[in-house]
Scaffold this motif. Structure first.
Motif, PDB file in Angstrom:
ATOM      1  N   TYR A  71      -2.017  -0.110  -9.727  1.00 29.25           N
ATOM      2  CA  TYR A  71      -2.812   0.189  -8.530  1.00 29.25           C
ATOM      3  C   TYR A  71      -2.173   1.318  -7.723  1.00 29.25           C
ATOM      4  O   TYR A  71      -2.863   2.209  -7.217  1.00 29.25           O
ATOM      5  N   GLY A  72      -0.841   1.266  -7.591  1.00 29.04           N
ATOM      6  CA  GLY A  72      -0.157   2.321  -6.848  1.00 29.04           C
ATOM      7  C   GLY A  72      -0.318   3.674  -7.514  1.00 29.04           C
ATOM      8  O   GLY A  72      -0.582   4.681  -6.854  1.00 29.04           O
ATOM      9  N   GLY A  73      -0.179   3.713  -8.831  1.00 28.65           N
ATOM     10  CA  GLY A  73      -0.347   4.963  -9.558  1.00 28.65           C
ATOM     11  C   GLY A  73      -1.776   5.476  -9.495  1.00 28.65           C
ATOM     12  O   GLY A  73      -2.015   6.688  -9.351  1.00 28.65           O
ATOM     13  N   LEU A  74      -2.728   4.566  -9.580  1.00 25.09           N
ATOM     14  CA  LEU A  74      -4.137   4.962  -9.527  1.00 25.09           C
ATOM     15  C   LEU A  74      -4.488   5.525  -8.154  1.00 25.09           C
ATOM     16  O   LEU A  74      -5.191   6.545  -8.037  1.00 25.09           O
ATOM     17  N   LEU A  75      -3.988   4.875  -7.116  1.00 23.44           N
ATOM     18  CA  LEU A  75      -4.237   5.367  -5.757  1.00 23.44           C
ATOM     19  C   LEU A  75      -3.648   6.766  -5.583  1.00 23.44           C
ATOM     20  O   LEU A  75      -4.315   7.668  -5.044  1.00 23.44           O
ATOM     21  N   ALA A  76      -2.421   6.957  -6.054  1.00 20.87           N
ATOM     22  CA  ALA A  76      -1.793   8.282  -5.950  1.00 20.87           C
ATOM     23  C   ALA A  76      -2.590   9.317  -6.738  1.00 20.87           C
ATOM     24  O   ALA A  76      -2.789  10.452  -6.275  1.00 20.87           O
ATOM     25  N   SER A  77      -3.067   8.943  -7.923  1.00 22.38           N
ATOM     26  CA  SER A  77      -3.850   9.870  -8.743  1.00 22.38           C
ATOM     27  C   SER A  77      -5.115  10.307  -8.026  1.00 22.38           C
ATOM     28  O   SER A  77      -5.475  11.492  -8.020  1.00 22.38           O
ATOM     29  N   TYR A  78      -5.808   9.342  -7.421  1.00 19.20           N
ATOM     30  CA  TYR A  78      -7.071   9.652  -6.741  1.00 19.20           C
ATOM     31  C   TYR A  78      -6.847  10.457  -5.470  1.00 19.20           C
ATOM     32  O   TYR A  78      -7.702  11.227  -5.056  1.00 19.20           O
TER      33      TYR A  78
END
Length: 277
Positions: A71-78
């Motif tokens: 979730y943290g990586g996905l949020l940063a990606s977006y």
């Protein structure tokens, strides 16, 4: 055929909830609401199934921690990149990593057609990242975040794929989603304060609804993992990228074009090979 339909259905649902998460202006708040919704559903399952057996806890804890990192990586990606670029890279990294782990560590031997399908799907998905040309240096942070997210996806896919053969499916889903579903909002509350709760009504509904869609999508995938090989299920699930690219073109004004269509055709060819295996 039932497994194929279930995983492709999960792929559509997965693309939808990722698009919802991307569309909410306050993405951290949107993720918190999404997780809270799935956490409430997980707690209902836990109330019915009760405590898991002792041997289940290492899998549950590992899955929760990996999902939190995801979730943290996905949020940063977006936050850093375009949906139609970072989403394919994150999801396209996972299938070939899962295939390597499944073959080398778990000793699952896919038949040649199945392995060829996995490789084709991975190639088509990664191709979606490159259709706009060679990434620039400015895009590097978004691409690194997306690649790291893909590694987290591969890690929790392997953990969950092993767990569902040892633990009752409803029990496992319930505990994983309940724990991560309540931890994510608490982390956002610690990071941002209670302001993330002050969403407008449409964002609130989108976040809560996205959590239900997320739970349904992953529930279908875990069910499929009890009936198919890990590498092929992981590859089929990531066809959500094709649906994500279509959503990006239709709703976010992001280009699709002939190159994306060609990459999508490669993915479809991979699906066909897996279905024939």
């Amino acid at each position: 055929m039932g497994v194929l339909v279930a995983v492709l259905g999960a792929a559509v649902l997965h693309a939808v909830w990722n698009a919802v998460a991307h569309a909410v202006p306050d993405r951290a708040g949107g993720f918190a609401l999404l997780a809270l919704s799935s956490g409430v559903c997980g707690s209902v399952a836990v109330a019915v199934t009760g405590l898991p057996p002792a041997h289940a806890w290492p899998y549950i804890i590992a899955s929760v921690l990996l999902h939190l990192a995801y979730y943290g990586g996905l949020l940063a990606s977006y936050q850093l990149g375009q949906f139609s670029q970072v989403y394919p890279l994150a999801r396209g990294t996972s299938p070939w990593v899962v295939a390597v782990v499944a073959i080398v560590v778990l000793h699952q031997r896919p038949v040649p057609l199945e392995l060829a399908g996995v490789l084709l799907i991975s190639a088509g998905l990664i191709g979606l990242v490159l259709v706009g040309g060679r990434p620039s240096r400015r895009q590097a942070p978004a691409l690194l975040a997306a690649f790291g997210t893909g590694l987290m996806i591969a890690a929790y896919t392997v953990v969950d794929g092993v767990a569902v053969h040892k633990i009752d499916l409803a029990t496992y889903i319930g505990w994983v989603f309940m724990l991560q579903g309540f931890i994510v909002p608490l982390l956002v509350l610690w990071w941002r304060g209670p302001g993330f709760l002050r969403q407008d009504r449409s964002a609130m509904y989108a976040g809560l609804g996205g959590g239900l869609v997320s739970l349904a999508a992953y529930g279908l995938v875990l069910w499929a993992q009890t009936r198919g090989t890990l590498a092929s299920i992981a590859a089929l699930r990531e066809t959500s990228i094709i649906f994500g690219a279509i959503i990006g073109a239709l709703f976010f004004g992001e280009r699709f074009g002939p190159k994306r269509a060609l990459a999508g055709s490669v993915v479809v060819a991979g699906i066909v090979l897996i279905n024939l295996a």
